[in-house]
Scaffold this motif. Structure first.
Motif, short mmCIF file in Angstrom:
data_model
loop_
_atom_site.label_atom_id
_atom_site.label_comp_id
_atom_site.label_asym_id
_atom_site.label_seq_id
_atom_site.Cartn_x
_atom_site.Cartn_y
_atom_site.Cartn_z
N THR A 180 1.71 7.37 -7.42
CA THR A 180 1.81 6.74 -8.73
C THR A 180 1.88 7.81 -9.82
OG1 THR A 180 -0.61 6.62 -8.85
CG2 THR A 180 0.55 4.69 -7.99
N SER A 229 0.82 -1.21 0.00
CA SER A 229 0.00 0.00 0.00
C SER A 229 0.86 1.26 0.00
CB SER A 229 -0.92 -0.01 1.23
OG SER A 229 -1.68 1.18 1.30
N ASN A 276 -4.69 -3.40 -9.35
CA ASN A 276 -4.99 -1.98 -9.23
C ASN A 276 -4.71 -1.25 -10.53
OD1 ASN A 276 -5.90 -2.00 -6.58
ND2 ASN A 276 -3.86 -1.67 -5.72
N HIS A 277 -3.63 -1.64 -11.19
CA HIS A 277 -3.26 -1.03 -12.46
C HIS A 277 -4.36 -1.24 -13.51
CE1 HIS A 277 -0.46 0.50 -15.48
NE2 HIS A 277 -0.74 -0.54 -16.25
N TYR A 302 2.87 1.91 -3.38
CA TYR A 302 2.11 2.35 -4.54
C TYR A 302 1.14 3.49 -4.20
CZ TYR A 302 4.02 -1.85 -6.66
OH TYR A 302 4.89 -2.81 -7.14
N THR A 303 1.47 4.22 -3.12
CA THR A 303 0.65 5.37 -2.75
C THR A 303 0.79 6.49 -3.77
OG1 THR A 303 0.81 4.87 -0.37
CG2 THR A 303 0.23 7.14 -0.99
N VAL A 344 -1.47 -7.77 -6.51
CA VAL A 344 -2.21 -6.62 -5.98
C VAL A 344 -1.97 -5.35 -6.80
CG1 VAL A 344 -2.48 -5.06 -4.00
CG2 VAL A 344 -2.43 -7.54 -3.65
N PRO A 345 -0.72 -4.93 -7.03
CA PRO A 345 -0.51 -3.72 -7.84
C PRO A 345 -0.96 -3.87 -9.29
CG PRO A 345 1.59 -4.78 -7.36
CD PRO A 345 0.57 -5.44 -6.50
N VAL A 360 -1.24 2.94 -12.29
CA VAL A 360 -0.28 2.58 -11.24
C VAL A 360 1.15 2.62 -11.74
CG1 VAL A 360 0.47 0.77 -9.63
CG2 VAL A 360 -1.97 1.19 -10.00
N LEU A 415 -7.62 -2.05 -12.83
CA LEU A 415 -8.87 -1.44 -12.38
C LEU A 415 -8.87 0.08 -12.52
CD1 LEU A 415 -9.64 -3.55 -9.18
CD2 LEU A 415 -10.69 -3.75 -11.44
N HIS A 416 -7.68 0.68 -12.41
CA HIS A 416 -7.59 2.14 -12.50
C HIS A 416 -7.17 2.61 -13.90
CE1 HIS A 416 -7.57 1.56 -8.11
NE2 HIS A 416 -8.07 2.79 -8.06
#
Length: 243
Positions: free
Chosen positions: A39, A33, A113-114, A36-37, A109-110, A121, A116-117
């Motif tokens: 980015t 967390s 997130n990459h 990767y706060t 996990v990252p 990321v 989904l966003h």
């Protein structure tokens, strides 16, 4: 093969029932967390830094996992197997599995997130070689951490405080190895005994893409260190019988 599968299943049950995985897992997720706060981040540099954190977390996992199983249970299983070596190898393989799971979380996990966003990321798109290179690098560093954490088993070093202190000192040496050699070049004749995890992180931290040739060399070297520590642990445990 069936015996090893049952031993691994037994190791898994013991580990899950002990709850010893909870704090390392929380720590791992917290590190991910924080990393990767801000980015976007570099793919290779972030995976390289995560390799170093995984090494430290798995040192912790390897050290505390030795306190899970009662000595009596261990003795009974060894008597039934009629082989100390097989039992200790099953412990090594289980730690290898834990290392692979920790690596999967650290990459998954990252990357999730990459996706989904919408690709926010990482600073560029993820390639297949990024996934393969990152997994190999993190996994071998994790495995070295687990082996470093288990090398000073309570039966190998009877005094638990000394054993934990030696584990901490070994982990510290791995982290500062490259800096110490840079400051005191003569120390390389001693510090070659320590897994070159910090060298690996330094080598890849400024790269834009993974060079698979270099990754395979690094993987082979670090796996060699991990296997040597594993063999040393197994043979020392065979020598240092139960009190």
């Amino acid at each position: 093969m069936k015996t090893m599968k049952e031993l691994l299943r037994y190791q898994y049950r013991q580990y899950m029932l002990s709850g010893k995985y909870i704090l390392p897992l929380i720590t791992l997720l917290a590190v991910i967390s924080v990393m990767y706060t801000v980015t976007p981040v570099g793919v290779v540099s972030s995976f390289s830094m995560m390799s170093l954190f995984l090494f430290l977390i798995m040192v912790w996992v390897g050290a505390v996992s030795q306190e899970i199983e009662p000595e009596v249970s261990e003795q009974i299983i060894i008597l039934r197997l009629q082989s100390e070596r097989i039992y200790y190898i099953s412990q090594i393989l289980f730690m290898g599995m834990v290392s692979a799971v920790a690596t999967g979380i650290s990459i998954g996990v990252p990357m999730l997130n990459h996706i989904l966003h919408g690709g926010g990321v990482f600073g560029r798109g993820i390639l297949l070689f990024d996934v393969i290179g990152g997994f190999l690098l993190m996994c071998v560093c994790s495995f070295n951490g687990a082996m470093a954490g288990g090398i000073f088993h309570p039966r190998i070093v009877r005094d638990r405080k000394i054993g934990m202190g030696a584990t901490f000192f070994l982990a510290l040496l791995v982290i500062v190895r490259i800096a110490v050699i840079h400051r005191f070049p003569v120390s390389k004749f001693v510090l070659w005994l320590v897994p070159p995890v910090s060298d690996v992180v330094s080598r890849f931290s400024n790269q834009e893409y993974f060079n698979m040739g270099k990754i395979m060399i690094v993987f082979g070297v670090l796996m060699g260190y991990g296997v040597i520590m594993a063999v040393l642990r197994v043979e020392l445990l065979r020598i240092r019988k139960f009190v």
